[in-house]
Design a protein around this motif. Structure first.
Motif, PDB file in Angstrom:
ATOM      1  N   ARG A 150      90.998  -7.976 174.606  1.00  0.00           N
ATOM      2  CA  ARG A 150      90.722  -8.168 176.030  1.00  0.00           C
ATOM      3  C   ARG A 150      90.561  -9.657 176.353  1.00  0.00           C
ATOM      4  O   ARG A 150      91.065 -10.145 177.364  1.00  0.00           O
ATOM      5  CB  ARG A 150      89.459  -7.391 176.414  1.00  0.00           C
ATOM      6  N   ILE A 151      89.876 -10.383 175.485  1.00  0.00           N
ATOM      7  CA  ILE A 151      89.703 -11.824 175.709  1.00  0.00           C
ATOM      8  C   ILE A 151      91.054 -12.524 175.678  1.00  0.00           C
ATOM      9  O   ILE A 151      91.342 -13.399 176.515  1.00  0.00           O
ATOM     10  CB  ILE A 151      88.752 -12.426 174.651  1.00  0.00           C
ATOM     11  N   LEU A 152      91.914 -12.157 174.731  1.00  0.00           N
ATOM     12  CA  LEU A 152      93.243 -12.767 174.637  1.00  0.00           C
ATOM     13  C   LEU A 152      94.060 -12.476 175.891  1.00  0.00           C
ATOM     14  O   LEU A 152      94.695 -13.378 176.459  1.00  0.00           O
ATOM     15  CB  LEU A 152      93.970 -12.269 173.386  1.00  0.00           C
ATOM     16  N   GLN A 153      94.053 -11.231 176.347  1.00  0.00           N
ATOM     17  CA  GLN A 153      94.793 -10.879 177.559  1.00  0.00           C
ATOM     18  C   GLN A 153      94.273 -11.653 178.771  1.00  0.00           C
ATOM     19  O   GLN A 153      95.052 -12.160 179.570  1.00  0.00           O
ATOM     20  CB  GLN A 153      94.699  -9.375 177.823  1.00  0.00           C
ATOM     21  N   ASN A 154      92.957 -11.743 178.905  1.00  0.00           N
ATOM     22  CA  ASN A 154      92.384 -12.473 180.036  1.00  0.00           C
ATOM     23  C   ASN A 154      92.717 -13.964 179.963  1.00  0.00           C
ATOM     24  O   ASN A 154      92.975 -14.600 180.988  1.00  0.00           O
ATOM     25  CB  ASN A 154      90.870 -12.285 180.088  1.00  0.00           C
ATOM     26  N   THR A 155      92.739 -14.523 178.767  1.00  0.00           N
ATOM     27  CA  THR A 155      93.083 -15.937 178.611  1.00  0.00           C
ATOM     28  C   THR A 155      94.541 -16.178 178.972  1.00  0.00           C
ATOM     29  O   THR A 155      94.869 -17.192 179.603  1.00  0.00           O
ATOM     30  CB  THR A 155      92.789 -16.398 177.171  1.00  0.00           C
TER      31      THR A 155
END
Length: 172
Positions: A61-66
């Motif tokens: 999720r953090i990677l997608q948001n970044t």
């Protein structure tokens, strides 16, 4: 709560897959590396106290948001560049822009092995990284922030205060 070894093992195992995912989405090698590194830093800084079983979905999720943040920033940057570019003086084609300065500094910065060894040492002025080691665009931003900080210190000294509160509503 995940131990530091578990977090390190998790990041080592997911690093290549995350890079490939970011590279496929962004289509730029350097930006994909930056995005993956930022995602890893966010995971370690904010979620180091979570159990090891929760790390994979959190990191995804953090990677997608970044990645989405990168595209949002790019869209806004392109909008403002497109908006401001007609306002440039057409006669000033010889004037230096940030892009031309960055390209020139990248082309001319080929350190010798002796200079490279000394350039990796910290600055004497207290900064933690040498400006020549930073990418040209980051160096320009670093230089602007340093100038703002010095001007704020000068203003604070002239007013006789310890700190000078800078207004936050001014455009960057």
């Amino acid at each position: 709560m995940a131990s530091s070894r578990e977090i390190d093992a998790f990041l080592a195992g997911v690093e290549r897959r995350a890079y490939k995912q970011a590279l496929f989405t962004i289509q730029d090698h350097h930006v994909a590396l930056d995005v993956v590194q930022n995602a890893m830093l966010k995971l370690v800084e904010r979620y180091h106290d979570k159990p090891a079983e929760e790390l994979p979905p959190l990191f995804q999720r953090i990677l997608q948001n970044t990645i989405h943040d990168h595209f949002r920033r790019t869209k806004v940057r392109e909008f403002w560049v497109r908006l401001v570019s007609p306002l440039r003086d057409k006669d000033a084609e010889n004037s230096e822009t940030l892009e031309s300065l960055a390209a020139a500094s990248e082309a001319t910065h080929q350190p010798s092995p002796e200079k490279e060894a000394t350039s990796n040492q910290p600055c004497l002025s207290g900064c933690h990284t040498h400006p020549l080691d930073v990418v040209a665009r980051d160096f320009a931003a670093w230089r602007r922030r340093l100038g703002k900080a010095k001007r704020a210190q000068q203003r604070a000294g002239s007013l006789g205060t310890l700190r000078f509160a800078q207004p936050t509503s001014l455009p960057v």
